[in-house]
Design an enzyme around this catalytic site. Sequence first.
Site, short mmCIF file in Angstrom:
data_model
loop_
_atom_site.label_atom_id
_atom_site.label_comp_id
_atom_site.label_asym_id
_atom_site.label_seq_id
_atom_site.Cartn_x
_atom_site.Cartn_y
_atom_site.Cartn_z
N CYS A 93 0.82 -1.21 0.00
CA CYS A 93 0.00 0.00 0.00
C CYS A 93 0.87 1.27 0.00
O CYS A 93 1.56 1.54 0.98
CB CYS A 93 -0.90 -0.04 1.24
N CYS A 144 0.13 3.64 2.89
CA CYS A 144 0.68 3.12 4.15
C CYS A 144 2.17 3.48 4.25
O CYS A 144 2.63 3.90 5.31
CB CYS A 144 0.51 1.60 4.22
#
Length: 107
Positions: free
Chosen positions: A29, A32
């Site tokens: 991600c 993230c």
Amino acid sequence: MKEIKTEQEFDEAISSTKPVVVKFYADWCPDCQRIDPFMPAVEEAYKDKIDMMAVNRDHFANLVEKLDVFGIPSFIAFQEGKELSRFVSKVGKSREEVEQFLDQVVR
């Protein structure tokens, strides 16, 4: 940030009388990864008020489904086993937004 390894460990962590904020993330991600550089400083700033844990959503499909975690990173605050609030947005999160969420948790 402590990495949760089992669902039992997750259940024990969120049962705390101290608020616990769980960051759900995935290695792939980009949003993230964008928050990773500032999260240690955020965790340090709130360590007396909140325990912070991390859950890799790819390793806990049942838990993610049970909690309806769709977007990542997602932050969910728990206390005594109950969900207090969550911070999920479609756009990348800034340090200020994460801190605003944590401030709401500790009120």
